[in-house]
Design a protein around this motif. Structure first.
Motif, PDB file in Angstrom:
ATOM      1  N   ARG A   1       1.804   5.292   0.649  1.00 33.53           N
ATOM      2  CA  ARG A   1       1.591   6.233   1.738  1.00 33.53           C
ATOM      3  C   ARG A   1       2.405   7.492   1.458  1.00 33.53           C
ATOM      4  O   ARG A   1       3.251   7.517   0.561  1.00 33.53           O
ATOM      5  CB  ARG A   1       1.932   5.628   3.093  1.00 33.53           C
TER       6      ARG A   1
ATOM      7  N   SER B   1       2.781   8.550   7.439  1.00 32.29           N
ATOM      8  CA  SER B   1       1.584   7.842   7.926  1.00 32.29           C
ATOM      9  C   SER B   1       1.899   7.063   9.191  1.00 32.29           C
ATOM     10  O   SER B   1       1.044   6.914  10.073  1.00 32.29           O
ATOM     11  CB  SER B   1       1.043   6.904   6.846  1.00 32.29           C
TER      12      SER B   1
ATOM     13  N   ASP C   1       8.275   7.883   6.382  1.00 29.07           N
ATOM     14  CA  ASP C   1       6.867   7.508   6.267  1.00 29.07           C
ATOM     15  C   ASP C   1       6.046   8.320   7.271  1.00 29.07           C
ATOM     16  O   ASP C   1       6.049   8.047   8.472  1.00 29.07           O
ATOM     17  CB  ASP C   1       6.726   6.014   6.546  1.00 29.07           C
TER      18      ASP C   1
ATOM     19  N   SER D   1       0.829  -1.203   0.000  1.00 34.57           N
ATOM     20  CA  SER D   1       0.000   0.000   0.000  1.00 34.57           C
ATOM     21  C   SER D   1       0.865   1.257   0.000  1.00 34.57           C
ATOM     22  O   SER D   1       1.847   1.351   0.753  1.00 34.57           O
ATOM     23  CB  SER D   1      -0.924   0.021   1.219  1.00 34.57           C
TER      24      SER D   1
ATOM     25  N   ALA E   1      -2.031   7.938   4.969  1.00 36.30           N
ATOM     26  CA  ALA E   1      -1.889   6.532   4.564  1.00 36.30           C
ATOM     27  C   ALA E   1      -2.683   6.267   3.287  1.00 36.30           C
ATOM     28  O   ALA E   1      -3.509   5.364   3.222  1.00 36.30           O
ATOM     29  CB  ALA E   1      -2.351   5.614   5.695  1.00 36.30           C
ATOM     30  N   THR E   2      -2.432   7.086   2.271  1.00 33.24           N
ATOM     31  CA  THR E   2      -3.206   7.021   1.037  1.00 33.24           C
ATOM     32  C   THR E   2      -2.277   7.108  -0.170  1.00 33.24           C
ATOM     33  O   THR E   2      -1.091   7.379  -0.042  1.00 33.24           O
ATOM     34  CB  THR E   2      -4.217   8.186   0.956  1.00 33.24           C
TER      35      THR E   2
END
Length: 402
Positions: free
Chosen positions: A35, A48, A46, A33, A61-62
């Motif tokens: 982020r 997220s 990171d 996924s 977190a997208t």
């Protein structure tokens, strides 16, 4: 004064010192996924994970920056301040180290879900060169050019991230001596070295955005290559402007440099005569001292200076909305080709070769008028940052495939 430094190692020639902190979207190795993260030296942090378990963390977190950008300038400033503290003090070093990833080990994505895409024509040198090329003996600049930022509405669905291959476009073309148009692949495929601006906070339809509200709506800047099929464009653009000659691909860098990192790069725009109408007059101009480099197959062919752009990004934004058009999160608008006064400062091949009359000779002895299949084009840029350091945009690169 000692420059602010991060405890995360940052090479001396890095685009990404702690004074920059550009935003991107990435997928770590062995993860599925994407982020949101910020670049620091040779790593990406990171975000997220830093805000895990919070509403902000969910927005980070997208697969795009859009949800974070909608939060607006107060939240942008808070996150930048917090990340700067995390990277310059060791109070929470363990948390940061656990969520640092090497940039060369992650997959980078298009940083924003592009809502609308508009491209301007803001370089007087570029506009003058094309005017002299196509209207010899006439006025190089059309009557409206010094009264408003001229632009066209592009295609958001074909904005792609750096590294995406560019398929040579096809379409109708007709040379001056051809009796009728023909259909086929473009034979005058070109590039345009530009800077793009990403809208974070939207506006209401029917309410123009004032030129001095630029930083309340625009989050940051990217490098942008507006790939152009000059032969298709020349046949189609009268009377409504570019269409298929531009809409096949626009490349942007994977990193969005926030306006907050560009404060030290602000300069006055050139003297604008005649004086613009009131809605275009800036109290504090948003010209930017960016040094751009254009490479064709690893050979530097141009170094356009962005500081000479006649219209500022704030003026472009104000003109976009003066009729009541709204801004939306994820809107992207380009500056138009950046060209300087010198022959080696032109930001497109059509100018560098004067529409093919004066071919470029590359270090391997080959020549170019326009792009050939297999050619790679890379744009880079840097700017003054806080504490006297230089910051960069990474790169935007693309390779042409037939």
């Amino acid at each position: 004064m000692t420059a602010l430094q991060s405890w995360v190692p940052v090479p001396a020639d890095s685009d990404f010192p702690v004074q920059n902190l550009p935003y991107g979207v990435f997928t770590p190795a062995r993860a599925h996924s994407p982020r949101v993260g910020v670049a620091i030296g040779e790593h990406v942090l990171d975000l997220s994970a830093i805000w895990a378990g919070t509403p902000l963390g969910a927005d980070l977190a997208t697969g795009s920056l859009n949800r974070f950008l909608r939060r607006g300038p107060v939240e942008w400033a808070y996150v930048r301040e917090r990340v700067t503290a995390l990277l310059t003090t060791e109070d929470e070093r363990a948390l940061v180290e656990a969520n640092l990833h090497r940039i060369d080990e992650v997959r980078l994505h298009l940083p924003v879900e592009v809502a609308d895409y508009v491209d301007f024509y803001a370089s007087e040198e570029h506009a003058t060169n094309l005017g002299e090329m196509f209207r010899p003996g006439g006025e190089a600049l059309l009557p409206n050019w010094k009264h408003l930022p001229v632009g066209y509405h592009g295609r958001s669905g074909t904005v792609v991230v750096s590294g995406t291959e560019i398929r040579r476009p096809g379409g109708q073309r007709k040379g001056p001596q051809d009796p009728a148009p023909v259909f086929g692949a473009s034979v005058k495929l070109d590039i345009e070295a530009e800077v793009g601006f990403v809208v974070g906070a939207g506006s209401a339809m029917g309410e123009p955005v004032a030129v001095d509200d630029f930083a309340r709506h625009v989050f940051g800047a990217v490098l942008l290559n507006d790939w152009s099929a000059r032969d298709i464009q020349a046949w189609e653009y009268v009377p409504l402007g570019p269409f298929l000659g531009k809409s096949f691909a626009t490349s942007i860098s994977a990193w969005v440099v926030p306006l907050a990192a560009l404060e030290a790069a602000r300069v006055a725009t050139p003297v604008q005569q005649p004086e613009p109408l009131p809605y275009l007059v800036e109290k504090e101009p948003w010209g930017l001292d960016l040094a751009i480099e254009v490479r064709l197959n690893d050979a530097v062919v141009s170094r356009p200076p962005f500081a000479g752009m006649y219209w500022s990004p704030a003026q472009m934004m104000a003109h976009t909305t003066v009729n009541g058009a709204s801004l939306r999160t994820g809107d992207l608008y380009g500056s138009g080709t950046c060209s300087g006064p010198a022959a080696d400062q032109r930001g497109s091949l059509i100018e560098l070769t004067w529409n093919g009359r004066d071919p470029l000779t590359l270090p391997d002895g080959s020549t170019r008028t326009f792009l050939e299949d297999g050619d790679s084009v890379t744009l880079r840029a840097s700017a003054p940052g806080a504490d006297g350091v230089r910051i960069g945009f990474g790169e935007v690169t693309g390779t042409v495939r037939g």
